[in-house]
Design a protein around this motif. Structure first.
Motif, PDB file in Angstrom:
ATOM      1  N   MET A   1     -29.544  12.714 -37.235  1.00 17.22           N
ATOM      2  CA  MET A   1     -28.392  11.989 -36.766  1.00 17.22           C
ATOM      3  C   MET A   1     -28.234  10.752 -37.656  1.00 17.22           C
ATOM      4  SD  MET A   1     -27.446  10.248 -33.088  1.00 17.22           S
ATOM      5  CE  MET A   1     -28.290  11.452 -32.173  1.00 17.22           C
ATOM      6  N   LEU A   2     -27.018  10.481 -38.059  1.00 16.82           N
ATOM      7  CA  LEU A   2     -26.737   9.370 -38.951  1.00 16.82           C
ATOM      8  C   LEU A   2     -26.882   8.046 -38.217  1.00 16.82           C
ATOM      9  CD1 LEU A   2     -25.796   8.526 -41.750  1.00 16.82           C
ATOM     10  CD2 LEU A   2     -23.458   8.701 -40.942  1.00 16.82           C
ATOM     11  N   GLY A   3     -27.749   7.196 -38.713  1.00 11.56           N
ATOM     12  CA  GLY A   3     -27.955   5.886 -38.104  1.00 11.56           C
ATOM     13  C   GLY A   3     -26.930   4.880 -38.612  1.00 11.56           C
ATOM     14  N   LYS A   4     -26.637   3.893 -37.834  1.00 12.19           N
ATOM     15  CA  LYS A   4     -25.676   2.850 -38.194  1.00 12.19           C
ATOM     16  C   LYS A   4     -26.321   1.490 -37.962  1.00 12.19           C
ATOM     17  CE  LYS A   4     -21.729   5.463 -38.114  1.00 12.19           C
ATOM     18  NZ  LYS A   4     -20.604   5.491 -38.942  1.00 12.19           N
ATOM     19  N   ILE A   5     -25.878   0.497 -38.717  1.00  9.32           N
ATOM     20  CA  ILE A   5     -26.318  -0.875 -38.486  1.00  9.32           C
ATOM     21  C   ILE A   5     -25.397  -1.460 -37.428  1.00  9.32           C
ATOM     22  CG2 ILE A   5     -26.553  -3.173 -39.497  1.00  9.32           C
ATOM     23  CD1 ILE A   5     -27.210  -1.828 -42.151  1.00  9.32           C
ATOM     24  N   LYS A   6     -25.977  -1.902 -36.334  1.00  6.04           N
ATOM     25  CA  LYS A   6     -25.185  -2.452 -35.238  1.00  6.04           C
ATOM     26  C   LYS A   6     -24.759  -3.870 -35.559  1.00  6.04           C
ATOM     27  CE  LYS A   6     -27.967   0.076 -31.943  1.00  6.04           C
ATOM     28  NZ  LYS A   6     -28.964  -0.050 -30.905  1.00  6.04           N
ATOM     29  N   GLN A   7     -23.497  -4.171 -35.288  1.00  9.20           N
ATOM     30  CA  GLN A   7     -23.039  -5.543 -35.450  1.00  9.20           C
ATOM     31  C   GLN A   7     -23.380  -6.310 -34.189  1.00  9.20           C
ATOM     32  OE1 GLN A   7     -18.920  -5.854 -36.433  1.00  9.20           O
ATOM     33  NE2 GLN A   7     -19.363  -5.730 -38.611  1.00  9.20           N
ATOM     34  N   ASP A   8     -24.121  -7.384 -34.370  1.00  8.34           N
ATOM     35  CA  ASP A   8     -24.504  -8.217 -33.243  1.00  8.34           C
ATOM     36  C   ASP A   8     -23.643  -9.470 -33.282  1.00  8.34           C
ATOM     37  OD1 ASP A   8     -25.754  -9.341 -31.089  1.00  8.34           O
ATOM     38  OD2 ASP A   8     -27.573  -9.897 -32.172  1.00  8.34           O
TER      39      ASP A   8
ATOM     40  N   ALA B   1     -19.770   8.145 -45.973  1.00  5.41           N
ATOM     41  CA  ALA B   1     -19.038   9.402 -45.825  1.00  5.41           C
ATOM     42  C   ALA B   1     -19.605  10.482 -46.752  1.00  5.41           C
ATOM     43  CB  ALA B   1     -17.557   9.179 -46.107  1.00  5.41           C
ATOM     44  N   GLU B   2     -20.033  10.083 -47.954  1.00  7.92           N
ATOM     45  CA  GLU B   2     -20.619  11.042 -48.899  1.00  7.92           C
ATOM     46  C   GLU B   2     -21.909  11.658 -48.353  1.00  7.92           C
ATOM     47  OE1 GLU B   2     -20.045  12.313 -52.088  1.00  7.92           O
ATOM     48  OE2 GLU B   2     -17.998  11.578 -51.786  1.00  7.92           O
ATOM     49  N   PHE B   3     -22.727  10.855 -47.704  1.00  7.01           N
ATOM     50  CA  PHE B   3     -24.026  11.318 -47.227  1.00  7.01           C
ATOM     51  C   PHE B   3     -23.990  11.867 -45.806  1.00  7.01           C
ATOM     52  CE2 PHE B   3     -25.318   8.556 -50.701  1.00  7.01           C
ATOM     53  CZ  PHE B   3     -26.293   9.322 -51.299  1.00  7.01           C
ATOM     54  N   GLU B   4     -22.907  11.670 -45.091  1.00  5.09           N
ATOM     55  CA  GLU B   4     -22.829  12.059 -43.687  1.00  5.09           C
ATOM     56  C   GLU B   4     -23.084  13.550 -43.468  1.00  5.09           C
ATOM     57  OE1 GLU B   4     -19.993  10.957 -39.911  1.00  5.09           O
ATOM     58  OE2 GLU B   4     -19.138  10.936 -41.916  1.00  5.09           O
ATOM     59  N   GLY B   5     -22.632  14.389 -44.387  1.00  4.28           N
ATOM     60  CA  GLY B   5     -22.820  15.834 -44.262  1.00  4.28           C
ATOM     61  C   GLY B   5     -24.268  16.277 -44.380  1.00  4.28           C
ATOM     62  N   LEU B   6     -25.127  15.429 -44.897  1.00  2.49           N
ATOM     63  CA  LEU B   6     -26.535  15.774 -45.075  1.00  2.49           C
ATOM     64  C   LEU B   6     -27.377  15.508 -43.831  1.00  2.49           C
ATOM     65  CD1 LEU B   6     -26.984  14.254 -48.636  1.00  2.49           C
ATOM     66  CD2 LEU B   6     -26.549  16.638 -48.047  1.00  2.49           C
ATOM     67  N   PHE B   7     -26.769  14.903 -42.814  1.00  3.78           N
ATOM     68  CA  PHE B   7     -27.490  14.545 -41.601  1.00  3.78           C
ATOM     69  C   PHE B   7     -27.178  15.510 -40.471  1.00  3.78           C
ATOM     70  CE2 PHE B   7     -27.390  10.690 -44.037  1.00  3.78           C
ATOM     71  CZ  PHE B   7     -28.628  10.118 -43.795  1.00  3.78           C
ATOM     72  N   SER B   8     -28.146  15.724 -39.606  1.00  8.88           N
ATOM     73  CA  SER B   8     -27.984  16.565 -38.427  1.00  8.88           C
ATOM     74  C   SER B   8     -27.151  15.833 -37.380  1.00  8.88           C
ATOM     75  CB  SER B   8     -29.355  16.899 -37.848  1.00  8.88           C
ATOM     76  OG  SER B   8     -29.227  17.543 -36.612  1.00  8.88           O
ATOM     77  N   LYS B   9     -26.477  16.594 -36.536  1.00 17.95           N
ATOM     78  CA  LYS B   9     -25.696  15.997 -35.450  1.00 17.95           C
ATOM     79  C   LYS B   9     -26.576  15.667 -34.250  1.00 17.95           C
ATOM     80  CE  LYS B   9     -21.853  16.496 -37.649  1.00 17.95           C
ATOM     81  NZ  LYS B   9     -21.297  15.386 -38.346  1.00 17.95           N
ATOM     82  N   GLU B  10     -27.798  16.198 -34.231  1.00 17.75           N
ATOM     83  CA  GLU B  10     -28.709  15.997 -33.105  1.00 17.75           C
ATOM     84  C   GLU B  10     -29.976  15.300 -33.591  1.00 17.75           C
ATOM     85  OE1 GLU B  10     -29.490  19.913 -31.748  1.00 17.75           O
ATOM     86  OE2 GLU B  10     -27.427  20.284 -31.197  1.00 17.75           O
ATOM     87  N   GLY B  11     -30.741  14.805 -32.649  1.00 25.43           N
ATOM     88  CA  GLY B  11     -32.039  14.233 -32.981  1.00 25.43           C
ATOM     89  C   GLY B  11     -32.028  12.725 -33.048  1.00 25.43           C
ATOM     90  N   ARG B  12     -33.124  12.227 -33.562  1.00 23.90           N
ATOM     91  CA  ARG B  12     -33.319  10.784 -33.662  1.00 23.90           C
ATOM     92  C   ARG B  12     -32.423  10.204 -34.750  1.00 23.90           C
ATOM     93  NH1 ARG B  12     -37.170   7.559 -36.678  1.00 23.90           N
ATOM     94  NH2 ARG B  12     -37.613   5.672 -35.484  1.00 23.90           N
ATOM     95  N   PRO B  13     -31.803   9.055 -34.495  1.00 27.52           N
ATOM     96  CA  PRO B  13     -30.965   8.437 -35.532  1.00 27.52           C
ATOM     97  C   PRO B  13     -31.794   8.052 -36.760  1.00 27.52           C
ATOM     98  CG  PRO B  13     -30.552   7.423 -33.408  1.00 27.52           C
ATOM     99  CD  PRO B  13     -31.728   8.324 -33.230  1.00 27.52           C
ATOM    100  N   SER B  14     -31.180   8.220 -37.913  1.00 26.11           N
ATOM    101  CA  SER B  14     -31.854   7.885 -39.168  1.00 26.11           C
ATOM    102  C   SER B  14     -31.740   6.390 -39.448  1.00 26.11           C
ATOM    103  CB  SER B  14     -31.200   8.657 -40.306  1.00 26.11           C
ATOM    104  OG  SER B  14     -29.886   8.174 -40.494  1.00 26.11           O
ATOM    105  N   ILE B  15     -32.364   5.986 -40.526  1.00 23.49           N
ATOM    106  CA  ILE B  15     -32.153   4.629 -41.022  1.00 23.49           C
ATOM    107  C   ILE B  15     -30.749   4.599 -41.610  1.00 23.49           C
ATOM    108  CG2 ILE B  15     -32.925   2.934 -42.732  1.00 23.49           C
ATOM    109  CD1 ILE B  15     -35.728   4.141 -42.441  1.00 23.49           C
TER     110      ILE B  15
END
Length: 73
Positions: free
Chosen positions: A1-8, A42-56
């Motif tokens: 799963m594609l991880g995101k940096i959260k805006q705080d 967007a370029e790398f999004e296709g390389l990530f799974s839709k399920e599972g633990r979020p990535s860095i």
């Protein structure tokens, strides 16, 4: 799963914001604002799974690789 940096956006009484510690006129800060992080993600999004633990977050990994390449010895 594609991880995101959260805006705080909420201020924390006991934490100093990074933007208050660094020089916002530094060339690396300016470079970070010039890079289209959404396009890179967007370029790398296709390389990530839709399920599972979020990535860095892609921005964090790409930024670290960029710094490594720029300052290698």
């Amino acid at each position: 799963m594609l991880g995101k940096i959260k805006q705080d956006l909420q201020q924390n009484l006991f934490k100093t914001r990074l933007t208050e510690l660094i020089n916002m006129d530094h060339p690396l800060v300016k470079l970070a604002h010039e890079i289209s992080w959404d396009k890179i993600e967007a370029e790398f999004e296709g390389l990530f799974s839709k399920e599972g633990r979020p990535s860095i977050a892609v921005r964090k990994i790409a930024g670290m690789l960029l710094l490594k390449e720029m300052f290698k010895e």
